[in-house]
Design a protein around this motif. Structure first.
Motif, mmCIF file in Angstrom:
data_model
loop_
_atom_site.group_PDB
_atom_site.id
_atom_site.type_symbol
_atom_site.label_atom_id
_atom_site.label_comp_id
_atom_site.label_asym_id
_atom_site.label_seq_id
_atom_site.Cartn_x
_atom_site.Cartn_y
_atom_site.Cartn_z
ATOM 1 N N ARG A 13 0.844 -1.208 0.000
ATOM 2 C CA ARG A 13 0.000 0.000 0.000
ATOM 3 C C ARG A 13 0.876 1.252 0.000
ATOM 4 O O ARG A 13 0.581 2.219 -0.693
ATOM 5 N N ASN A 14 1.943 1.227 0.749
ATOM 6 C CA ASN A 14 2.869 2.359 0.787
ATOM 7 C C ASN A 14 3.498 2.572 -0.599
ATOM 8 O O ASN A 14 3.599 3.704 -1.083
ATOM 9 N N ARG A 15 3.893 1.482 -1.252
ATOM 10 C CA ARG A 15 4.474 1.559 -2.594
ATOM 11 C C ARG A 15 3.480 2.167 -3.587
ATOM 12 O O ARG A 15 3.843 2.929 -4.471
ATOM 13 N N SER A 44 10.836 3.696 4.617
ATOM 14 C CA SER A 44 10.126 4.958 4.482
ATOM 15 C C SER A 44 8.634 4.704 4.619
ATOM 16 O O SER A 44 8.090 3.802 3.980
ATOM 17 N N CYS A 45 7.983 5.473 5.457
ATOM 18 C CA CYS A 45 6.559 5.239 5.731
ATOM 19 C C CYS A 45 5.723 6.506 5.568
ATOM 20 O O CYS A 45 4.965 6.864 6.469
ATOM 21 N N LYS A 118 0.223 -16.997 4.150
ATOM 22 C CA LYS A 118 1.434 -17.320 3.393
ATOM 23 C C LYS A 118 1.212 -17.212 1.891
ATOM 24 O O LYS A 118 2.119 -16.895 1.149
ATOM 25 N N ARG A 119 -0.014 -17.492 1.434
ATOM 26 C CA ARG A 119 -0.267 -17.518 -0.006
ATOM 27 C C ARG A 119 -0.861 -16.220 -0.553
ATOM 28 O O ARG A 119 -0.818 -15.990 -1.753
ATOM 29 N N LEU A 120 -1.414 -15.380 0.298
ATOM 30 C CA LEU A 120 -2.102 -14.192 -0.185
ATOM 31 C C LEU A 120 -1.164 -12.996 -0.342
ATOM 32 O O LEU A 120 -0.457 -12.643 0.584
ATOM 33 N N ASP A 121 -1.199 -12.393 -1.510
ATOM 34 C CA ASP A 121 -0.546 -11.107 -1.679
ATOM 35 C C ASP A 121 -1.645 -10.037 -1.640
ATOM 36 O O ASP A 121 -2.835 -10.347 -1.533
ATOM 37 N N TYR A 122 -1.246 -8.794 -1.734
ATOM 38 C CA TYR A 122 -2.195 -7.691 -1.589
ATOM 39 C C TYR A 122 -3.306 -7.749 -2.638
ATOM 40 O O TYR A 122 -4.482 -7.636 -2.304
ATOM 41 N N GLU A 123 -2.945 -7.933 -3.890
ATOM 42 C CA GLU A 123 -3.949 -7.933 -4.962
ATOM 43 C C GLU A 123 -4.934 -9.089 -4.812
ATOM 44 O O GLU A 123 -6.136 -8.922 -5.016
#
Length: 156
Positions: A13-15, A44-45, A118-123
């Motif tokens: 989310r930061n990216r 960096s936040c 372990k398997r879930l990414d953000y999208e």
């Protein structure tokens, strides 16, 4: 696994330059330490804010949930606030209480287990696990909850 999962979500989310608010409900249960662990090693936040009750009032906590665009609920009460404010939400089910509530209100697909992390990414999380409660369903649940202690009230 839990810390790394939340850290991955926060970093992504930061990216993407999306604001993220981490809210701790209980200093007694070490939510403040958990937030520090999540933020540790993130260079960096600029889009990340963190708060922990009682440093902010309960009404301020409620306002953060009311104003959120979506919620990843890692606490039972966060899940309830997300439902009441009709926010797209995903609940981390680290105990049976949270899982049972989601099952009882027919929203079990909006929960993730510790193993799912372990398997879930953000999208994938956004696409597969973020759900909103139907407004009529929420209204029915609220009306039903008012009757929860009806018999006990008669006895007392």
């Amino acid at each position: 696994d839990y810390i790394e999962f939340i850290k991955r979500i926060v970093c992504e989310r930061n990216r993407q330059k999306k604001y993220t608010v981490l809210v701790g409900f209980s200093r007694e249960q070490k939510d403040d330490n958990t937030i520090l662990s999540i933020l540790k090693d993130i260079d960096s936040c600029p889009y990340i804010y963190s708060f922990c009750y009682p440093d902010i009032s309960s009404s301020e906590v409620v306002s953060l949930f009311r104003d959120a665009t979506s919620i990843i609920a890692t606490r039972y009460h966060a899940m309830i606030l997300a439902l009441l404010f009709e926010k797209p939400a995903c609940s981390v089910c680290y105990n049976e209480k949270t899982q049972h509530v989601l099952e009882d209100i027919y929203m079990q697909d909006s929960g993730i287990s510790l193993a799912d992390m372990k398997r879930l990414d953000y999208e994938t999380l956004i696409r597969e696990k973020m759900h909103e409660i139907n407004k009529q369903h929420l209204k029915n649940l609220i009306e039903s909850a008012k009757l929860q202690f009806e018999q006990l009230d008669k006895v007392l």
